[in-house]
Scaffold this active site. Structure first.
Site, PDB file in Angstrom:
ATOM      1  N   LYS A 105      -9.403  -1.460   5.742  1.00  0.00           N
ATOM      2  CA  LYS A 105      -9.541  -0.800   3.828  1.00  0.00           C
ATOM      3  C   LYS A 105     -10.855  -0.015   3.882  1.00  0.00           C
ATOM      4  CE  LYS A 105      -5.902  -3.492   4.792  1.00  0.00           C
ATOM      5  NZ  LYS A 105      -4.724  -3.646   3.535  1.00  0.00           N
TER       6      LYS A 105
HETATM    7  C1  PLP Z   1      -4.159  -5.189   4.567  1.00  0.00           C
HETATM    8  C2  PLP Z   1      -2.714  -5.352   3.648  1.00  0.00           C
HETATM    9  C3  PLP Z   1      -2.259  -7.252   3.340  1.00  0.00           C
HETATM   10  C4  PLP Z   1      -2.952  -8.211   3.401  1.00  0.00           C
HETATM   11  O1  PLP Z   1      -3.512  -8.048   4.586  1.00  0.00           O
HETATM   12  P1  PLP Z   1      -4.378  -8.862   5.244  1.00  0.00           P
HETATM   13  O2  PLP Z   1      -4.407  -8.963   6.134  1.00  0.00           O
HETATM   14  O3  PLP Z   1      -4.267 -10.673   4.783  1.00  0.00           O
HETATM   15  O4  PLP Z   1      -5.837  -8.772   4.964  1.00  0.00           O
HETATM   16  C5  PLP Z   1      -1.002  -7.269   2.285  1.00  0.00           C
HETATM   17  N1  PLP Z   1      -0.334  -5.498   1.934  1.00  0.00           N
HETATM   18  C6  PLP Z   1      -0.131  -4.582   1.994  1.00  0.00           C
HETATM   19  C7  PLP Z   1      -0.141  -3.607   1.512  1.00  0.00           C
HETATM   20  C8  PLP Z   1      -1.806  -4.562   2.919  1.00  0.00           C
HETATM   21  O5  PLP Z   1      -1.870  -3.310   3.045  1.00  0.00           O
END
Ligand code: PLP
Length: 391
Positions: A203
């Site tokens: 991210k």
């Molecule tokens: C990364 C992501 C999440 C949450 O991911 P975690 O691995 O739980 O932190 C949720 N929705 C979207 C669209 C994502 O790209």
């Protein structure tokens, strides 16, 4: 190994045709001495959890997106789960959401034994289409869960009108959208509805694993803070719990890392924007290749991934193989959620229900994308993609 969950892999995992060729990964975090120092300080302090870094990270993050409040949680998924509970989603309720998302957004609805009701997406922004969402609202609908996919802001004013009209809650999946801004000038996450951010390693900002909810209601924050900590009441010690909760806490180690990442966030976001601009130039003129939509009418994307849609008729798996043999990671991204086995089996979904989503999901390919990507690496990806497409 590439994770099997559809997220971009972080480590090179495919042998390239020439071992001397540098593998270009899908994603790579920016980590430096500041992060090392921040984590080491927490380790030396002896307060590894429930310490001062949690609130500091919450305050700094809330200020960055212009939200009154924030709650740190153990993942973006945990944030979505607690946010859905906080807006009152429960058993047998329906939540209208996008089928073109990482599976977490729909899974969080299932955690509460509620039902994700999908509606098709806009072919340009790839976000939930407000008109399709309106048509999917029924008597059991209690909330809307728009996703700012690939960091492009969803049409929140339209969803806010729809929610107002039917008395629905709103939870935003902003996990891909740190740094994005709506046309009305409000940052994504700053509108007041609970919005979930994720800090997995690919991210815009990472704590390894982690997440943050931004929100405006003190009552919602109190409930979320209690439920992330086993349901502990704010004014009670460890021993009394007046409601069911979870362990969705984020450690001080992770929060210290997050604070260090916030210090370099603007530079990282600017670097992502630069890489996206270079990609646009490098990939211009490939017939039938669709690039991510440009910012429009004042909406600003927070760049997370660079996903192209391959020209019609191209064998995507073969393209992935050819790129891998040239030392370039790529990944089909994202698969349609309603066509995953769990969702097919549980709800009887099949092909043809959401044609825009299905067409996009069938052609989408994520290319390597990270702040420190060099012009040379971008040029190499573009050259090898052209070669893989027979150009
Ligand atoms: C990364 C992501 C999440 C949450 O991911 P975690 O691995 O739980 O932190 C949720 N929705 C979207 C669209 C994502 O790209």
């Amino acid at each position: 190994m590439a994770p099997a969950d559809g997220r971009p892999a972080l480590e090179p995992d495919t042998p390239s045709r020439d071992a001397a060729v540098e593998v270009i990964p899908l994603a790579r975090p920016v980590m430096g001495e500041a992060e090392e120092r921040a984590v080491a300080d927490v380790l030396r302090s002896g307060r590894l959890s429930l310490g001062p870094r949690v609130e500091e990270f919450e305050h700094r993050f809330a200020a960055r997106v212009g939200a009154p409040l924030a709650s740190a949680v153990s993942s973006g998924t945990a944030g979505l789960h607690l946010a859905l509970r906080a807006v009152g989603v429960g058993e047998a309720d329906e939540v209208v959401t996008s089928p073109f998302s990482f599976v977490a957004s729909a899974n969080a609805v299932l955690y509460e034994r509620a039902r994700p009701v999908f509606a098709d997406i806009d072919p340009v922004t790839l976000n939930l289409d407000p008109e399709a969402a309106a048509a999917a609202v029924g008597p059991r609908t209690t909330a809307l869960l728009p996703v700012h996919i690939f960091g492009y802001p969803a049409d929140m004013p339209a969803f806010e009108r729809l929610a107002e009209q039917h008395g629905l809650g709103i939870v935003e999946d902003a996990c891909e959208a740190l740094g994005a801004r709506h046309r009305d000038g409000v940052e994504v996450g700053g509108r007041g509805h609970p919005a979930a951010f994720g800090f997995y390693a690919n991210k815009q900002l990472t704590t390894g694993e982690g997440g943050m909810l931004t929100l405006s209601s003190p009552e919602q924050k109190q409930r979320i803070d209690s439920e992330r900590n086993q349901g502990r009441a704010p004014d009670m010690g460890w021993l009394d719990h007046d409601r069911l909760g979870f362990n969705y806490r984020l450690s001080d180690i992770a929060c210290a890392l997050g604070i260090a990442q916030l210090d370099r966030l603007e530079a990282m976001l600017a670097a992502r924007t630069r890489v996206a601009g270079r990609y646009r130039e490098a990939l211009a003129g490939i017939e039938g290749l669709q690039l991510p939509c440009a910012d429009s009418e004042g909406d600003v994307r927070g760049w997370f991934v660079f996903v192209v849609q391959l020209p019609g008729g191209v064998d995507r798996d073969e393209t992935v193989r050819l790129l891998a043999s040239a030392g370039i990671q790529s990944k089909p991204y994202l698969p349609a959620i309603h066509l995953m086995s769990l969702y097919r089996e549980r709800f009887g979904h099949r092909e043809g229900e959401f044609p825009v989503c299905e067409e996009v999901a069938a052609r989408s390919l994520a290319l390597p994308f990270f702040p420190e990507m060099s012009d040379g690496q971008i040029a190499r990806v573009a050259e090898e993609l052209r070669a893989a497409l027979g150009l």
